[in-house]
Write a protein that holds these residues in place. Sequence first.
Motif, short mmCIF file in Angstrom:
data_model
loop_
_atom_site.label_atom_id
_atom_site.label_comp_id
_atom_site.label_asym_id
_atom_site.label_seq_id
_atom_site.Cartn_x
_atom_site.Cartn_y
_atom_site.Cartn_z
N ASP A 739 32.04 26.33 53.10
CA ASP A 739 33.14 25.97 53.47
C ASP A 739 34.35 26.56 52.34
OD1 ASP A 739 32.87 24.45 55.57
OD2 ASP A 739 33.13 22.72 54.85
N ASP A 740 33.98 26.54 51.11
CA ASP A 740 34.88 26.99 49.93
C ASP A 740 34.91 28.54 49.82
OD1 ASP A 740 36.46 26.42 47.60
OD2 ASP A 740 35.07 27.97 46.96
N LEU A 741 33.33 29.01 50.38
CA LEU A 741 33.23 30.58 50.29
C LEU A 741 34.20 31.35 51.54
CD1 LEU A 741 31.89 33.18 49.32
CD2 LEU A 741 29.79 32.77 50.52
N ARG A 742 34.11 30.48 52.72
CA ARG A 742 34.83 31.14 53.72
C ARG A 742 36.20 30.98 53.56
NH1 ARG A 742 31.89 28.98 57.35
NH2 ARG A 742 33.22 26.81 57.36
N ALA A 743 36.74 29.68 52.87
CA ALA A 743 38.05 29.58 52.50
C ALA A 743 38.51 30.92 51.54
CB ALA A 743 38.30 28.35 51.96
N CYS A 744 37.80 31.15 50.51
CA CYS A 744 37.89 32.24 49.71
C CYS A 744 38.27 33.70 50.42
CB CYS A 744 37.02 32.42 48.75
SG CYS A 744 36.95 30.76 47.33
N LEU A 745 37.32 33.80 51.23
CA LEU A 745 37.40 35.22 51.78
C LEU A 745 38.46 35.17 52.80
CD1 LEU A 745 33.51 35.29 52.72
CD2 LEU A 745 34.91 36.98 51.28
N TYR A 746 38.96 34.23 53.67
CA TYR A 746 39.98 34.17 54.59
C TYR A 746 41.32 34.16 53.58
CZ TYR A 746 37.71 33.61 59.06
OH TYR A 746 36.98 33.73 60.23
N GLY A 747 41.10 33.38 52.46
CA GLY A 747 42.37 33.36 51.57
C GLY A 747 42.60 34.75 50.98
N LEU A 748 41.58 35.37 50.54
CA LEU A 748 41.69 36.65 49.81
C LEU A 748 42.33 37.73 50.65
CD1 LEU A 748 41.15 38.66 47.66
CD2 LEU A 748 38.78 38.92 48.21
N HIS A 749 41.67 37.73 51.99
CA HIS A 749 42.26 38.50 52.99
C HIS A 749 43.73 38.47 53.44
CE1 HIS A 749 42.93 40.13 57.23
NE2 HIS A 749 42.12 41.02 56.83
N THR A 750 44.19 37.22 53.26
CA THR A 750 45.43 36.70 53.54
C THR A 750 46.44 37.40 52.62
OG1 THR A 750 45.19 34.98 55.05
CG2 THR A 750 47.36 35.13 54.27
N VAL A 751 45.96 37.21 51.25
CA VAL A 751 46.89 37.42 50.07
C VAL A 751 46.79 38.92 49.89
CG1 VAL A 751 46.84 37.53 47.48
CG2 VAL A 751 46.26 35.52 48.73
N LEU A 752 45.89 39.64 50.23
CA LEU A 752 45.62 41.18 50.27
C LEU A 752 46.69 41.69 51.07
CD1 LEU A 752 42.15 41.77 49.54
CD2 LEU A 752 43.83 42.24 48.03
N ARG A 753 46.74 41.23 52.37
CA ARG A 753 47.63 41.81 53.42
C ARG A 753 49.13 41.52 52.99
NH1 ARG A 753 46.54 40.85 59.71
NH2 ARG A 753 48.49 42.23 59.67
N LEU A 754 49.31 40.41 52.52
CA LEU A 754 50.84 40.02 52.17
C LEU A 754 51.00 40.87 50.93
CD1 LEU A 754 53.33 38.46 52.45
CD2 LEU A 754 52.31 36.78 51.09
N HIS A 755 50.13 40.97 49.92
CA HIS A 755 50.55 41.73 48.85
C HIS A 755 50.56 43.26 49.40
CE1 HIS A 755 50.51 42.93 44.45
NE2 HIS A 755 49.42 43.59 44.76
N PHE A 756 49.79 43.84 49.88
CA PHE A 756 49.94 45.21 50.24
C PHE A 756 51.48 45.60 51.16
CE2 PHE A 756 45.40 47.22 50.20
CZ PHE A 756 45.40 46.84 49.06
N VAL A 757 51.55 44.67 52.21
CA VAL A 757 52.92 44.73 52.79
C VAL A 757 54.20 44.86 51.97
CG1 VAL A 757 54.54 43.63 54.39
CG2 VAL A 757 52.04 43.92 55.03
N GLN A 758 54.04 43.83 50.92
CA GLN A 758 54.95 43.68 49.96
C GLN A 758 55.52 44.87 48.98
OE1 GLN A 758 53.88 39.90 48.14
NE2 GLN A 758 55.67 38.91 49.11
N GLU A 759 54.27 45.32 48.57
CA GLU A 759 54.15 46.56 47.55
C GLU A 759 54.76 47.84 48.63
OE1 GLU A 759 51.03 46.18 43.99
OE2 GLU A 759 50.27 46.89 46.10
N GLU A 760 54.35 47.83 49.83
CA GLU A 760 54.79 48.98 50.58
C GLU A 760 56.12 49.07 50.88
OE1 GLU A 760 52.00 48.53 53.75
OE2 GLU A 760 50.22 49.25 52.64
N GLU A 761 56.58 47.64 51.18
CA GLU A 761 58.16 47.46 51.48
C GLU A 761 58.94 47.78 50.67
OE1 GLU A 761 60.98 43.77 52.97
OE2 GLU A 761 58.97 43.90 53.71
#
Length: 768
Positions: A739-761
């Motif tokens: 559960d925690d590992l899956r949450a870390c992976l999904y959380g990392l994917h979400t943070v990375l997508r948001l972070h990339f979009v914010q930097e690009e914008e």
Amino acid sequence: MLRSFGAVLDRWGERALLAATCGALVAGGVAWLAGARGVADACWAAGTLVAIVPAVAWVVASLRKGRAGVDLIAVLALGGTLAVGEYLAGALIGVMLASGRALDAAAERRASRDLRALLERAPRTARRRNGEEVTVVPLAEVRAGDVVVVGPGEVVPVDGRVTAGPAVLDESALTGESALVERGRGDQVRSGVVNAGGAFDLAATATAEASTYAQIVRLAEQAGARRAPVVRLAERYAAWFLPLSLAVAGAAWALSGSAVRAVAVLVVATPCPLLLAAPVAIVSGLSRAARQGVVVRDGGALERLGRARTLLMDKTGTLTSGRPRVLQVAAAPGWTPAQVLRLAASVDQVSAHVLAEAIVAEARARDLPLTVPREVTEEPGRGVTGIVGDRKVRLGKLVAPPESVPGWAGAAENRAVLDGAAVAWLTVDDVLCGAVLLRDPLRHDAPRTLRRLRSAGIDRLLMLTGDRAEPAREVAAVVGLDGVRAEQSPADKVEAVREETARAVTVMVGDGINDAPALAAADVGVAMGARGSTASSEAADVVLTTDRVDRLADAMEIAVRTRRIAVQSAAGGMAMSLAAMVAALLGWLPPAAGALLQEAIDVVVILNALRAVLPRGGARPALEPATEELIRRFAAEHDDLADVLDAVRDAASLLSTEHGARALKAVRDVDRLLTERLLPHEHAEDRELYPALAEALGGREATATMSRAHTEIDRLAWRIATHLRLADAAGELRPDQLDDLRACLYGLHTVLRLHFVQEEENYFSLAP
């Protein structure tokens, strides 16, 4: 006769008039310095006469339209100086009048909006089939019921239905959407679209004159003709300045009994702040806009843009890039996304499909080695097949029945539906192995641009698009629009523009032929000219010559500032002229001295108006060349890291169904990608990019939130690595870790997508 004479002068005579009046003024000055006062007066009188003739024509033309403009004061002042013998004053006024006209004409020289591009693109002939015989006939001879053969790359000449196909069409000219559309037997096809596949037969359902393309041409012509005439800034001010000047001149004559005093009032009342200030500011603004890659066709368009309060935008090619890009690569068990993309791009190297360019570009961006395919065949609308190495590779539509689609493929299909993406399916040796998801991405600079537009005075932002409602609403939600109208035809767009123009000064932005009528109907039409259609550029008032939507915000800010400076210059100049009129009324200013004082006022006004050509600080941060290079470097790395984000998401999804050796390997691959590629990129941004940006953005606080995101990425990456160490100690992934590992992976994917979009914008969009 006067009207035609005025029209000829308007077209050809501005420079000649300016040269003649300046020449007379200079010649008179030389003669005066030489002591030949009679010759000087003759030269100045000649300059006055040269100016008064066209000025009378302009006044008569204005009066016939029901307007009494600033030229009337100039005519009265010119006539008055001749009547009382104040020839120097008349020559000075003549130069002012000619200068204002020349500046205004220079600003409006490119004001004609014809539809040449629409007409040039329209087919002139069609290939009509009669049994097995195909003959080329003039398009006007095609009648409803005739069968027309449309070859590859040709524009469909008339509306009709497909009788032999299928037809693979590029409908972007009409709908604005870049994805190809397949029409089968019996499907309706509209004229103006391009055949992007093989030849097909079309049964005409209308003549060329009654078809869609001709209707768009007529719609654009009608929209441009129905647009209300422009009331320029100078004309609005002249409405009250003219009667006031005449009243003061009349009072001077009545109180003093001297016509000279009345002429002195008219001389200083000559509306040079209106004749010169607004045109100088507008021309300066046009020059400033051109340096930013924005061509404004005339001064009236720049004035209207500065007063705009509503902005309507097309989606594809305006808010989005207009070209598909790879969103995700899905791989079957036993395959990696890199393997899938390499094979897909290899076979697509020889395809003309609109998605093929995006797939090949993505593979090259990831430095994947491509192989030249052999024995390639392509079925329009179905896919491309070839031999890559020693394997048979097919990329295109999914041909398997729905019940035989594996789980991973169903998940990819679901994501395509949710994201509004197209899917290219890969089979290798007739086995489904992967899928490439493609979508037209939002422009990185779009959100920042819309925020700047609101700051510049736009209070209503709407989207008009021919696309479906779901992807249109998603884009609108991301960028913060006030409303969306989807599935709009060209006529629908024109109607929407007219509704908005009835409420406020309205700007319409588009790039396709389908947008041309709406651009012509708007108060200000803005065309994305770098990759948009020539027709949209011809119908527009403003053309963005670079493929960056943030130039629209530049144009809006320049227009607002230019109009403000023009108003300041005109109002300030008129205030000084009013003070001089009072002095002339009291007899303190003779006509010649008044003319010289008016010249001094003009100099002040012009110098202030010239500020419009100077850049304004704060619109877009000024970057050092080294900082721009850093931005481009890290933006390119974002593209390279797309497969890392895919791997994080795929590993999280895999943990939802299993936690054996395959899942553990997927997590190990993620940890390796994070350690070797992603984290070094994030650390380098903190160390190199953010300090450089802080100088331009006003301090470290501007990048503080992005640095905090790096900390969260580090934390999640460390947590994933810790889970791997625990699994190594236990020999497997324990159930209590999942559960925690899956949450870390999904959380990392979400943070990375948001972070990339914010930097690009926020950051990457700053660099050209």
